[in-house]
Design an enzyme around this catalytic site. Structure first.
Site, mmCIF file in Angstrom:
data_model
loop_
_atom_site.group_PDB
_atom_site.id
_atom_site.type_symbol
_atom_site.label_atom_id
_atom_site.label_comp_id
_atom_site.label_asym_id
_atom_site.label_seq_id
_atom_site.Cartn_x
_atom_site.Cartn_y
_atom_site.Cartn_z
ATOM 1 N N THR A 22 -12.793 -5.650 -5.875
ATOM 2 C CA THR A 22 -12.913 -4.197 -6.064
ATOM 3 C C THR A 22 -11.975 -3.701 -7.147
ATOM 4 O O THR A 22 -12.340 -2.878 -7.992
ATOM 5 C CB THR A 22 -12.529 -3.478 -4.752
ATOM 6 O OG1 THR A 22 -13.120 -4.181 -3.662
ATOM 7 C CG2 THR A 22 -13.020 -2.044 -4.759
ATOM 8 N N VAL A 23 -10.736 -4.207 -7.129
ATOM 9 C CA VAL A 23 -9.731 -3.683 -8.053
ATOM 10 C C VAL A 23 -9.986 -4.183 -9.477
ATOM 11 O O VAL A 23 -10.006 -3.388 -10.430
ATOM 12 C CB VAL A 23 -8.315 -4.060 -7.572
ATOM 13 C CG1 VAL A 23 -7.268 -3.606 -8.589
ATOM 14 C CG2 VAL A 23 -8.035 -3.435 -6.201
ATOM 15 N N GLU A 73 2.451 0.008 -10.724
ATOM 16 C CA GLU A 73 2.137 1.332 -10.175
ATOM 17 C C GLU A 73 1.091 1.218 -9.073
ATOM 18 O O GLU A 73 1.123 1.976 -8.087
ATOM 19 C CB GLU A 73 1.617 2.242 -11.295
ATOM 20 C CG GLU A 73 1.313 3.668 -10.881
ATOM 21 C CD GLU A 73 2.542 4.423 -10.406
ATOM 22 O OE1 GLU A 73 3.403 4.747 -11.222
ATOM 23 O OE2 GLU A 73 2.640 4.690 -9.186
ATOM 24 N N VAL A 121 1.843 0.439 -4.844
ATOM 25 C CA VAL A 121 2.243 1.406 -3.819
ATOM 26 C C VAL A 121 1.430 2.679 -3.973
ATOM 27 O O VAL A 121 1.407 3.288 -5.038
ATOM 28 C CB VAL A 121 3.753 1.745 -3.926
ATOM 29 C CG1 VAL A 121 4.145 2.794 -2.907
ATOM 30 C CG2 VAL A 121 4.610 0.491 -3.771
ATOM 31 N N GLY A 147 -1.653 3.501 -4.287
ATOM 32 C CA GLY A 147 -2.858 3.548 -5.124
ATOM 33 C C GLY A 147 -2.839 4.532 -6.268
ATOM 34 O O GLY A 147 -2.075 4.370 -7.221
ATOM 35 N N LYS A 195 5.093 -2.320 0.828
ATOM 36 C CA LYS A 195 5.199 -1.185 -0.090
ATOM 37 C C LYS A 195 6.547 -0.491 0.058
ATOM 38 O O LYS A 195 7.158 -0.059 -0.920
ATOM 39 C CB LYS A 195 4.054 -0.206 0.169
ATOM 40 C CG LYS A 195 2.684 -0.812 -0.166
ATOM 41 C CD LYS A 195 1.560 0.018 0.439
ATOM 42 C CE LYS A 195 0.193 -0.549 0.118
ATOM 43 N NZ LYS A 195 -0.860 0.085 0.933
#
Lengths: 431, 431
Positions: free
Chosen positions: A14-15, A131, A134, A136, A207
């Site tokens: 997905t990312v 970035e 943590v 999103g 996180k």
């Protein structure tokens, strides 16, 4: 305009596909913000046949992610594979060693191996950006590391796991028990088939370890984070919290005290009046409290391809613009050696819910134990009457030390008249 | 560590002394974050005798602020004088012309002369930073300009004036009318003796013009901002809004539509479920909506010496670290030429509250006019009965164009049975 910044993307879940989609859809905006085009030139994934909804034509393909580090036509490596070991870790180390900037969404890797990897990045003088690791789409890393950098921060906390927040929200809004809410979240794709990392607080702790390192300029220290998940939160406690003016949220909290840094992830009762109490569903939030800025609250989407890609591409723009910040906000030599404080030293209020047999003398036993351990009660409430049967008794306390509370709790749990494991939830009286 | 970055501070009001206090109190943190110490070496103010609570010993003193630009021992100029013309403007232009980075909290100057000053900064290749100009301690400029830079933003909006938000909050919580709430705010120091800039929306419009320029990468265009303040908001409308599920907030809204950019400041009804509806008192908030990040909400203190100093010193740290970003986020040549859209083209819902004589036929007249102008009603509510006397009638509409609504309103206001100027408040159905 100068020549494009060439990106190699490892991992096409997905990312990774989100990054490809963003750099395609927003190419013009990104080029204007970055001062040059940013173009993916190579990717790595094992399954070449899967349709991912983005075109991969013209991109070099590597089955072995580490090969991206060696590709002379890759300027920056984006790592979206995940995991603390294996290909993700190998790739990140190889890229940094080769002098290539790395952008990663991998909180587990940073939490567990971040201190070592950051030293490698600093030694090689190569950017290591995260970035996306943590919260999103919320630019929380940038806010803490740059935007609030002039403050001595006293506390950073947040709703750092959208799955848990979704489940807790469903439990509150629909009166569901945990198991049922989890199963619904799984059906909707908000929770994994194996939900351990999320519901046991591990993802949030990863996180939080990163946020704490940034907030206090110290090497990341995941091992010291106290971690509890939400499996033991009950619909009854959520309802009782509401009556007491609180909401139950899984928070990650990093706090500076006289003795050092406290880092913990556990269910908390927070006043309904605090902005974080109203951050519901899959949304995340980060709160930073500084001596000059006061309280700053950031809220947004903590996961998903779009928000995560937004964060990764912001890092790519920083790299393209040559905006550099040391990994933990300060140079390696300037990192603070503030010790981590064990959970037993936490000072705060507590909510304790017991199921007791409705019998004379029970309350006297409970209160005597609390007194013996110097735990001062703020309120006590017995709900309903059912002679000889179990009824809930709720105690809230004034501030006391966790060690005292735990000692008292062990004795209370052992009382013959206490018929279930007591529920203990920490109250965070946030302003 | 390299040699200190030498700062000249012009203006020693709350903000200027806040900067001095921060750089003194947090010297160690700032040096670690900046990679070098940041030290004030010179100041400018007219009154040398006033006790400001910070030591000025050892600092060079200039009565003429512009002299700071010429001082060879000043590396960066911090401008906290304020105002669109005079010493503030002279100093900023002189410093940039001399190749010195400028950090300013001066939203009025940036809104009115920002396009020209930014061109000067870009031509000289000198940083012009202004995190403090919008939303005080919230790192909103950095979030929009860097953190969310990979997104095509569709809308940026915010509660940008703490004085107005404080007054509206008092009106809602205590049922006060505007004049009374203003007078209380003045006594508490939350409103100036001459409150025009705040309560008439001008300060918020300055900030919105800056945010819009950053969000859409275009030159700042204050003249195109539609500005209304809160003087005409009544306690009755706040109460009726609540009943309809809304809160009244003074918002600055910049929105990208097919035709260009809409920028407006006016009282709005926002759904109570939206996070911005619960931002109360002197707090500010900024909401950004992007195609990949989704909705991001930032909340914190919008004014005061501490938060403003936090923002200014974050800019100083960026300068010390040599982190550079073009003034409006993109290079001068890449600025967008998107036109500004006039207020008449705004499409949205409306709340209309009339005081009408309780007489047969009044409602028929009103609804006929709305129909004539193609304004479709969503609801109508007549409050109470008082035959022959004035009673409130509330209409909410479906989306229509501002021009249609205004045309209808003019005719409605002219009806003999409508006994006061109608109250018109735009409904923003934010998600």
């Amino acid at each position: 305009m100068t020549k494009p910044l060439a990106i190699g993307v490892a991992g096409l879940g997905t990312v990774g596909t989100g990054v490809l989609a963003l750099l395609r859809d927003n190419a013009e905006t990104v080029a204007a913000r970055a001062g040059r085009p940013i173009a993916v030139t190579a990717v790595s994934s094992r399954d070449r046949t899967k349709d991912r909804g983005v075109s991969l034509s013209g991109l070099r393909w590597y089955e072995d992610a580490t090969a991206l580090a060696a590709d002379p036509n890759v300027d920056v490596v984006v790592e979206t594979i995940g995991g603390t070991e294996g290909p993700a870790a190998d790739l990140v180390r190889a890229a940094l060693s080769a002098g290539k900037p790395v952008v990663t969404a991998n909180k587990a890797l940073l939490a567990v191996h971040g201190a070592e990897i950051a030293r490698l990045a600093d030694r090689k003088n190569v950017p290591l950006m995260f970035e996306a690791a943590v919260a999103g789409g919320i630019p929380a890393i940038k806010a803490v590391r740059e935007g609030l950098a002039a403050n001595d921060l006293s506390r950073v906390l947040g709703i750092l796991n959208g799955t848990c927040n979704y489940i807790l929200t469903q439990m509150r809004e629909r009166g569901r028990e945990f198991a049922e809410a989890l199963s619904e979240a799984q059906k909707l794709g908000y929770a994994e088939a194996d939900p351990t990392f999320d519901v046991d607080g591990i993802d949030a702790a990863h996180k939080l370890a990163i946020l704490a390192a940034l907030a206090f300029g110290r090497p990341v220290d995941f091992a010291s984070v106290h971690v509890e998940g939400i499996r033991s939160v009950s619909a009854l406690d959520i309802k009782l919290a509401e009556e007491l003016g609180y909401r139950i949220k899984l928070l990650g909290i990093a706090r500076r005290t006289d003795g050092g840094i406290e880092t913990r992830v556990h269910p908390c009762m927070v006043p309904v009046s605090h902005p974080i109490a109203r951050v519901d569903g899959v949304f995340n939030a980060v709160v930073a409290e500084g001596d000059f800025c006061g309280r700053v609250v950031l809220e947004g989407r903590g996961a998903g391809g779009g928000p995560t890609a937004s964060a990764i591409c912001a890092d790519l723009i920083d790299i393209a613009r040559n905006r550099r910040t040391p990994v933990w906000g300060v140079a390696d030599g300037a990192l603070s050696a503030l010790p981590s404080i064990p959970m037993e030293k936490r000072v705060g209020a507590y909510y304790l819910r017991l199921m007791v047999l409705d019998r004379p003398g029970v309350i006297a036993d409970v209160t005597a134990i609390l007194r013996d351990h110097h735990v001062s009660m703020e309120s006590m409430l017995q709900r309903g009457r059912a002679p000889g049967e179990a009824v809930p008794v709720v105690v809230t306390t004034h501030d006391c030390e966790e060690a005292q509370m735990r000692a008292a709790l062990a004795r209370i749990a052992a009382l013959e008249t206490v018929v279930e494991a007591p529920a203990l939830i920490r109250i965070e009286n946030l302003q």
